[in-house]
Design a protein around this motif. Structure first.
Motif, PDB file in Angstrom:
ATOM      1  N   MET A 141       2.254   0.263  -3.361  1.00 34.89           N
ATOM      2  CA  MET A 141       2.949   1.541  -2.757  1.00 34.89           C
ATOM      3  C   MET A 141       4.001   1.507  -1.727  1.00 34.89           C
ATOM      4  N   PHE A 142       3.697   0.114  -1.044  1.00 31.39           N
ATOM      5  CA  PHE A 142       5.751  -0.380  -0.334  1.00 31.39           C
ATOM      6  C   PHE A 142       6.015  -1.112  -0.889  1.00 31.39           C
ATOM      7  N   ASN A 143       5.716  -1.763  -2.093  1.00 27.90           N
ATOM      8  CA  ASN A 143       6.173  -2.408  -2.834  1.00 27.90           C
ATOM      9  C   ASN A 143       6.264  -4.303  -2.039  1.00 27.90           C
ATOM     10  N   VAL A 144       5.420  -4.604  -0.926  1.00 25.64           N
ATOM     11  CA  VAL A 144       5.577  -5.849  -0.655  1.00 25.64           C
ATOM     12  C   VAL A 144       4.250  -6.629  -0.946  1.00 25.64           C
ATOM     13  N   PHE A 198      -1.533  -9.608   6.765  1.00 23.71           N
ATOM     14  CA  PHE A 198      -0.628 -10.100   7.778  1.00 23.71           C
ATOM     15  C   PHE A 198      -0.358  -9.434   9.134  1.00 23.71           C
ATOM     16  N   TRP A 199       0.147  -8.188   8.124  1.00 19.95           N
ATOM     17  CA  TRP A 199       0.196  -7.002   9.237  1.00 19.95           C
ATOM     18  C   TRP A 199      -1.224  -6.542  10.069  1.00 19.95           C
ATOM     19  N   GLU A 200      -2.463  -6.446   8.868  1.00 24.51           N
ATOM     20  CA  GLU A 200      -2.945  -6.115   9.622  1.00 24.51           C
ATOM     21  C   GLU A 200      -3.569  -6.815  10.495  1.00 24.51           C
ATOM     22  N   LYS A 201      -3.684  -8.327  10.446  1.00 23.85           N
ATOM     23  CA  LYS A 201      -3.530  -9.261  11.733  1.00 23.85           C
ATOM     24  C   LYS A 201      -2.993  -9.244  12.783  1.00 23.85           C
ATOM     25  N   GLU A 202      -1.547  -8.555  12.712  1.00 19.88           N
ATOM     26  CA  GLU A 202      -0.715  -8.117  13.986  1.00 19.88           C
ATOM     27  C   GLU A 202      -0.830  -6.849  14.964  1.00 19.88           C
ATOM     28  N   PHE A 203      -1.429  -6.146  13.921  1.00 23.80           N
ATOM     29  CA  PHE A 203      -1.426  -5.091  14.149  1.00 23.80           C
ATOM     30  C   PHE A 203      -2.933  -4.421  14.423  1.00 23.80           C
ATOM     31  N   ASP A 204      -3.077  -4.040  15.994  1.00 27.38           N
ATOM     32  CA  ASP A 204      -4.519  -3.365  15.984  1.00 27.38           C
ATOM     33  C   ASP A 204      -5.037  -2.414  15.309  1.00 27.38           C
ATOM     34  N   ILE A 205      -4.022  -1.227  14.665  1.00 28.03           N
ATOM     35  CA  ILE A 205      -4.735  -0.630  14.992  1.00 28.03           C
ATOM     36  C   ILE A 205      -4.713   0.623  13.086  1.00 28.03           C
ATOM     37  N   ILE A 206      -5.159  -0.935  12.427  1.00 21.98           N
ATOM     38  CA  ILE A 206      -4.976  -1.086  10.934  1.00 21.98           C
ATOM     39  C   ILE A 206      -6.281  -1.927  11.167  1.00 21.98           C
ATOM     40  N   LYS A 207      -7.609  -1.297  11.129  1.00 28.28           N
ATOM     41  CA  LYS A 207      -8.865  -1.781  10.752  1.00 28.28           C
ATOM     42  C   LYS A 207      -9.867  -1.319   9.640  1.00 28.28           C
ATOM     43  N   PRO A 208      -9.335  -2.400   7.908  1.00 28.21           N
ATOM     44  CA  PRO A 208     -10.072  -1.957   6.927  1.00 28.21           C
ATOM     45  C   PRO A 208     -11.648  -2.630   7.230  1.00 28.21           C
ATOM     46  N   LYS A 209     -12.049  -1.762   6.520  1.00 31.46           N
ATOM     47  CA  LYS A 209     -13.952  -2.052   6.222  1.00 31.46           C
ATOM     48  C   LYS A 209     -14.000  -2.589   4.961  1.00 31.46           C
ATOM     49  N   LYS A 210     -14.909  -4.264   4.828  1.00 28.75           N
ATOM     50  CA  LYS A 210     -14.746  -5.544   4.413  1.00 28.75           C
ATOM     51  C   LYS A 210     -15.961  -4.964   3.557  1.00 28.75           C
ATOM     52  N   ASN A 211     -16.595  -5.114   2.332  1.00 30.26           N
ATOM     53  CA  ASN A 211     -17.485  -5.831   2.032  1.00 30.26           C
ATOM     54  C   ASN A 211     -17.972  -6.998   1.877  1.00 30.26           C
ATOM     55  N   PHE A 252      -9.123  -0.050   2.834  1.00 27.95           N
ATOM     56  CA  PHE A 252      -8.304   1.246   3.573  1.00 27.95           C
ATOM     57  C   PHE A 252      -8.377   2.416   3.355  1.00 27.95           C
ATOM     58  N   THR A 253      -8.679   3.085   4.758  1.00 29.40           N
ATOM     59  CA  THR A 253      -9.287   4.281   5.258  1.00 29.40           C
ATOM     60  C   THR A 253      -7.880   5.221   4.503  1.00 29.40           C
ATOM     61  N   GLN A 254      -7.285   6.124   5.035  1.00 31.13           N
ATOM     62  CA  GLN A 254      -5.970   7.153   5.075  1.00 31.13           C
ATOM     63  C   GLN A 254      -5.530   7.302   6.488  1.00 31.13           C
ATOM     64  N   LYS A 255      -6.752   6.335   6.834  1.00 28.07           N
ATOM     65  CA  LYS A 255      -5.283   6.333   8.759  1.00 28.07           C
ATOM     66  C   LYS A 255      -4.845   5.178   8.596  1.00 28.07           C
ATOM     67  N   ASP A 256      -5.473   4.028   8.206  1.00 32.11           N
ATOM     68  CA  ASP A 256      -4.983   2.518   7.947  1.00 32.11           C
ATOM     69  C   ASP A 256      -3.744   3.185   7.096  1.00 32.11           C
ATOM     70  N   ILE A 257      -4.414   3.771   5.799  1.00 33.35           N
ATOM     71  CA  ILE A 257      -2.674   3.860   5.225  1.00 33.35           C
ATOM     72  C   ILE A 257      -1.306   4.535   5.775  1.00 33.35           C
ATOM     73  N   GLU A 258      -1.732   5.537   6.661  1.00 32.99           N
ATOM     74  CA  GLU A 258      -0.613   6.205   7.305  1.00 32.99           C
ATOM     75  C   GLU A 258       0.028   5.131   8.846  1.00 32.99           C
ATOM     76  N   ASN A 259      -1.175   4.099   9.183  1.00 26.78           N
ATOM     77  CA  ASN A 259      -0.079   2.976   9.792  1.00 26.78           C
ATOM     78  C   ASN A 259       0.613   2.222   9.237  1.00 26.78           C
ATOM     79  N   PHE A 260       0.092   2.002   8.408  1.00 28.03           N
ATOM     80  CA  PHE A 260       1.440   1.094   7.648  1.00 28.03           C
ATOM     81  C   PHE A 260       2.656   1.708   6.996  1.00 28.03           C
ATOM     82  N   HIS A 261       2.641   2.616   6.993  1.00 30.31           N
ATOM     83  CA  HIS A 261       3.740   3.219   6.728  1.00 30.31           C
ATOM     84  C   HIS A 261       4.547   3.469   8.233  1.00 30.31           C
TER      85      HIS A 261
END
Length: 91
Positions: free
Chosen positions: A1-4, A11-24, A31-40
Motif C-alpha cells: 500500500m505504501f511501497n515501503v 519502525f514507525w510503529e515504535k516511533e509513533f504512539d498513534i499506531i497501536k496494532p493488535k497482535k495475536n 492494523f485497524t483502519q485508524k492505524d492505516i489512516e495514521n500510517f498515511h
C-alpha cells in the motif's frame, strides 16, 4: 500500500504512539483502519513533506487536529486533481 519495506512500518510503529496494532499469539500485527489512516498521515509528513521523524512526531503532538485536518484537505485536493486529469485525458 505504501511501497515501503515492512521494517519501516515496524519502525514507525515504535516511533509513533498513534499506531497501536493488535497482535495475536504468534506476534502477527493486525492494523485497524485508524492505524492505516495514521500510517498515511505519517507517510505524508515524512515522505511527501520531508519532515524528520522527530519533526513529524512533534507536529503530531503539538497540533494533532490541525495536522489531521490539513492532511484530509490535501487528500481531497489530490483526488479532485486526479479526477480532473482523468476528465482532461478523456476529452
Amino acid at each position: 500500500m505504501f511501497n515501503v519495506n515492512t521494517s519501516l512500518i515496524r519502525f514507525w510503529e515504535k516511533e509513533f504512539d498513534i499506531i497501536k496494532p493488535k497482535k495475536n499469539q504468534k506476534g502477527n500485527r493486525f492494523f485497524t483502519q485508524k492505524d492505516i489512516e495514521n500510517f498515511h498521515l505519517i507517510f505524508h509528513l515524512v515522505k511527501e513533506r520531508g519532515l524528520t521523524l522527530k519533526g513529524a512526531a512533534r507536529k503530531l503532538k503539538e497540533n494533532r487536529e490541525d495536522t489531521y485536518r490539513n492532511f484530509e484537505i490535501i487528500t481531497i485536493l489530490k483526488n479532485i486533481r486526479d479526477t480532473l486529469q482523468e476528465i482532461k485525458d478523456n476529452l
